[in-house]
Design a protein around this motif. Sequence first.
Motif, short mmCIF file in Angstrom:
data_model
loop_
_atom_site.label_atom_id
_atom_site.label_comp_id
_atom_site.label_asym_id
_atom_site.label_seq_id
_atom_site.Cartn_x
_atom_site.Cartn_y
_atom_site.Cartn_z
N UNK A 57 0.83 -1.20 0.00
CA UNK A 57 0.00 0.00 0.00
C UNK A 57 0.87 1.25 0.00
N UNK A 58 1.95 1.22 0.75
CA UNK A 58 2.83 2.38 0.79
C UNK A 58 3.42 2.71 -0.56
N UNK A 59 3.87 1.66 -1.28
CA UNK A 59 4.45 1.88 -2.61
C UNK A 59 3.40 2.41 -3.58
N UNK A 60 2.21 1.80 -3.56
CA UNK A 60 1.17 2.23 -4.49
C UNK A 60 0.67 3.63 -4.16
N UNK A 61 0.61 3.95 -2.88
CA UNK A 61 0.19 5.30 -2.50
C UNK A 61 1.16 6.33 -3.06
N UNK A 62 2.45 6.04 -2.92
CA UNK A 62 3.45 6.98 -3.44
C UNK A 62 3.42 7.03 -4.96
N UNK A 63 3.28 5.86 -5.61
CA UNK A 63 3.29 5.80 -7.08
C UNK A 63 2.12 6.56 -7.68
N UNK A 64 0.96 6.52 -7.02
CA UNK A 64 -0.25 7.17 -7.54
C UNK A 64 -0.46 8.57 -6.98
#
Length: 527
Positions: free
Chosen positions: A213-220
């Motif tokens: 979730x952390x990676x996807x939050x940053x990516x989006x």
Amino acid sequence: MADQPLFLRSKVIVEPLIDKFFAWPYTMAPVQSAMNLAFLQVPLLESYLQSPQVHVAASNNPELRGGYFINIAEERADEVRDLLAAIKHDRAHILRFAEAVVAGQELLRANATGFDLTPLYPKLPPELGGLVELAYDTDNQAQMRFMEPLVYKSEVYQESRQSVQLSFETGIERPFVLSTPRLSSPDVIELDIPFRHDGLQELFKARVRPSTLGHLREALGLDDAQASRLSGMLSEQPSLAEDRHIEGGGRIRYFGHACLVLQTPQAAVVTDPFISADSSAGDRYTLDDLPDFIDLVVITHGHQDHIVLETLLQLRGRVGAIVVPRSSRGNLADPSMALMLKNQGFPVIEVDDFDEVEFPGGKVTATPFLGEHCDLDIRAKSTYWVELAGKKVFVGADSSGIDPMLYRYIKQHLGTADYAFLGMECDGAPLTWLYQALLTIPITKKMSNSRKLSGSNAEQAGAIMTELEAKEAYVYAMGEEPWLGHVMATTYTEDTYQIKQINEFLTWCKDRDIKAGHLYGQQEWRW
């Protein structure tokens, strides 16, 4: 949970939007997008605001299915009013460009009489400056050719118009994509990012490889509220089908509409991907059944049910290349699919008739596509011949058998087919249903109705089979599956002309000992 390995849930869907309208090829390509905005979408919004209740009633009338009506409740009319105002203010230069296209065509009609066109350039609207070339064809008919790559570099093409909405597939038919804009909703994640945004690729790769979730939050670039919604779209376990790959031989799977997945242990080819996300339905192959990597996606033509950005965005990062037919370069009715997809971040191979594209253990050959485009000069259309695991498969899409000799040439060049897949929407929509916004002079209803988006009827399909000498024939691309309704808006009964023609063709095949079928839902062939 921010660092926990997670997968994207099966039922997550994405709706790609341009000015809140569903994105399809003629609203993605900048020239055609301007025309549709000015002459279809803005008038549609204005019509709705005059009588919201009429639009809602018409949208829910089965007899008017597929009509240009906005299916948004009257109590949300103020939001539609705000959308219209924003378009008129923020896209004023795009609306002016569309008007300039019409003015340029009128200038040619009035002044291009066979003499030198040079004096007309200074008279063109300034919005067209540097973006068009004036030319005669050999019949002395003048035309305006758009320098399409330059238009993508101009202010006519604006990624700020693009956004996406993430949500769950509910099983309830969504509003018709060609008419109803998508407003904000509490159960939707709304992202003001362009389609080529790397975050989308990261998100949908999480179907096959875990992310966090952390990676996807940053990516989006999500805020707290959006991240909270996204967490509900993630799962500790993938939902991938165990039999999505094969260990030997060859396999074809029908995924619905015109989508086939052709596989060997070494490679996979997907045709016109338009794929359901609803694996719980149990009556279809879905995104869960796709192989992890797809060597080639082949696109037959630019209609909204064959180049489906909603599906393609979910495959980016998992595809070796998308194969598309070459356009005529600058024709108003024939935007380049290669430019369109490259600008959304896809790897693209553009092909002409009989060009070959190899993949491990096989090859795809582009073959000609006749008809189905209302007699417009549209060349970005191709059927395909796929060779894999010792079989030859003809992917006919919506092409027509109006000239059987064409298929004789194909057989002479490529041999006979083991499988032929044909579209038989033989009484398609009239010219103005899909192309009205591009017509710079009015045409009569009678003329429009004579030029339809039609594939083969029984006689034409039989002619294709006769010339190809195919061993098996399957009819697809009819739009009958219920999960296609938001794009297809079609309704058939046993008494419908199209169904009667299919039955006639199947009888024709049976009388000649040709194995045949009318595809629906899912089907598999193994060898």
